[in-house]
Scaffold this active site. Structure first.
Site, PDB file in Angstrom:
ATOM      1  N   HIS A 110     -13.304  -5.655   0.862  1.00 26.61           N
ATOM      2  CA  HIS A 110     -12.424  -5.083   1.936  1.00 26.61           C
ATOM      3  C   HIS A 110     -12.376  -3.580   1.799  1.00 26.61           C
ATOM      4  CE1 HIS A 110      -9.473  -6.144  -0.840  1.00 26.61           C
ATOM      5  NE2 HIS A 110      -8.606  -5.393  -0.326  1.00 26.61           N
ATOM      6  N   ASP A 130      -9.286  -1.153   2.749  1.00 23.78           N
ATOM      7  CA  ASP A 130      -7.826  -1.395   3.173  1.00 23.78           C
ATOM      8  C   ASP A 130      -7.677  -0.827   4.489  1.00 23.78           C
ATOM      9  OD1 ASP A 130      -7.011  -2.437   0.876  1.00 23.78           O
ATOM     10  OD2 ASP A 130      -6.308  -0.608  -0.127  1.00 23.78           O
ATOM     11  N   HIS A 137     -13.572  -2.855  -1.915  1.00 22.03           N
ATOM     12  CA  HIS A 137     -12.928  -3.462  -3.384  1.00 22.03           C
ATOM     13  C   HIS A 137     -12.827  -5.102  -3.260  1.00 22.03           C
ATOM     14  CE1 HIS A 137      -9.345  -1.811  -1.460  1.00 22.03           C
ATOM     15  NE2 HIS A 137      -8.911  -2.822  -2.099  1.00 22.03           N
ATOM     16  N   ARG A 187       1.131  -1.076  -4.718  1.00 22.39           N
ATOM     17  CA  ARG A 187       0.118  -0.120  -4.169  1.00 22.39           C
ATOM     18  C   ARG A 187       0.813   0.681  -3.344  1.00 22.39           C
ATOM     19  NH1 ARG A 187      -3.883  -3.053  -0.431  1.00 22.39           N
ATOM     20  NH2 ARG A 187      -2.547  -1.729   1.382  1.00 22.39           N
TER      21      ARG A 187
END
Length: 305
Positions: free
Chosen positions: A120, A122, A276, A291
């Site tokens: 995916h 983000d 990732h 994150r």
């Protein structure tokens, strides 16, 4: 692989061979020919000069994902480092730290993280997806929990000339609900209300299949399993077949790396040209990551550059 201290006296050819770099006193270890580098012996918690930040940004553009080992990085310092590269994003679904709302909590004991266990980009369901993100390991399982990153630019370069031409003018739909379905994120009335509000604020968006990097001008594949649902302007069965091919293509080991996390690791990646996959192989053990995400711009395709 041996490390190398890059300095201003060296006319270093960039990893992909396009142009020289001039970096002073950063100990850089490339991970693979396609993507990734470790910056050794560097403390992200210390004040960083504009010169050093510029050097890190150049390496960031060159290697697409940078890793820093042995960091003692408080969430506020993680936020401050990310903020040096742009304004910060507040995620519409994941919880965040009360005193650092820009830092989302990815905790397998609290969150349903199945949406991370596939390739995916983000928040590509946004009209302006993130520029990048800074991810810090807070609690790790004894083994497992690695993360894969893949280079969209390396995957694009490996396509045939005919396929590149075919994809050049195509666009695709990116939809929040593909990775955040109501069945998993609306289990309570409060969750359902949040999901419905998020859905209203994030309707499906259309992005180019090939994205041109706003800083380097490089082209990259810009579709991902996490949020891309269909290619516009063609029949659904054609769209499914083409997307399946592109999903498989970008996930080839040739274009990717696998990072085995250690305590104190921090990763910083370019979300505009990478995707990732957080491997979900460590249950029932716990994994906690923080994150901080940097706001980006509207993806632009080659047809209007």
């Amino acid at each position: 692989m041996t490390t190398k201290v890059l300095n201003t006296s060296e006319n270093n050819v960039a990893l992909h061979g396009e142009k020289p770099n001039y970096i002073h006193s950063l100990n850089v270890e490339p991970i693979s020919p396609a993507i990734g580098a470790i910056i050794h012996n560097f403390d992200l918690s210390q004040p960083l000069t504009s010169t050093v930040l510029s050097q890190i940004n150049e390496l960031f553009l060159q290697y697409q994902v940078l890793f820093f080992r042995n960091q003692n990085l408080a969430p506020s310092k993680q936020r401050d480092f990310a903020r040096a590269f742009g304004e910060l994003h507040i995620h519409p679904v994941y919880p965040s730290l009360p005193d650092v709302p820009e830092a989302i909590i990815l905790d397998t004991a609290q969150n349903d993280l199945k949406d991370n266990a596939l390739w995916h980009i983000d928040v590509s369901f946004s009209p302006t997806p993130p520029l990048g993100a800074v991810l810090a390991a807070r609690q790790l399982p004894q083994c497992g929990g690695d993360t894969l990153w893949a280079s969209g630019t390396a995957a694009y370069r490996a396509l045939s000339s005919e396929m590149k031409r075919h994809l050049e003018h195509l666009t695709a739909i990116h939809d929040f609900t593909r990775s955040f379905p109501l069945s998993r994120f609306g289990r309570t009335e409060k969750e359902r209300e949040l999901w419905e509000e998020t859905r209203r604020k994030n309707p499906p968006v259309e992005h180019p299949v090939i994205r041109v990097h706003p800083e380097t001008g490089e082209r990259a594949l810009y579709v991902n399993q996490g949020f891309t649902t269909e290619i516009c302007g063609i029949e659904r069965d054609e769209s499914d077949a083409l997307l399946n091919y592109l999903f498989q293509h970008i996930s080839k080991p040739d274009f990717s790396l696998r990072w085995r996390w250690q305590d104190g690791d921090v990763a910083f990646w370019d979300n505009r040209v990478t995707q990732h996959y957080a491997i979900d192989d460590y249950r029932p053990h716990r994994r906690i990551m923080h994150r901080v995400t940097i706001l980006g711009d509207k993806p632009v395709g080659p047809s209007i550059t």
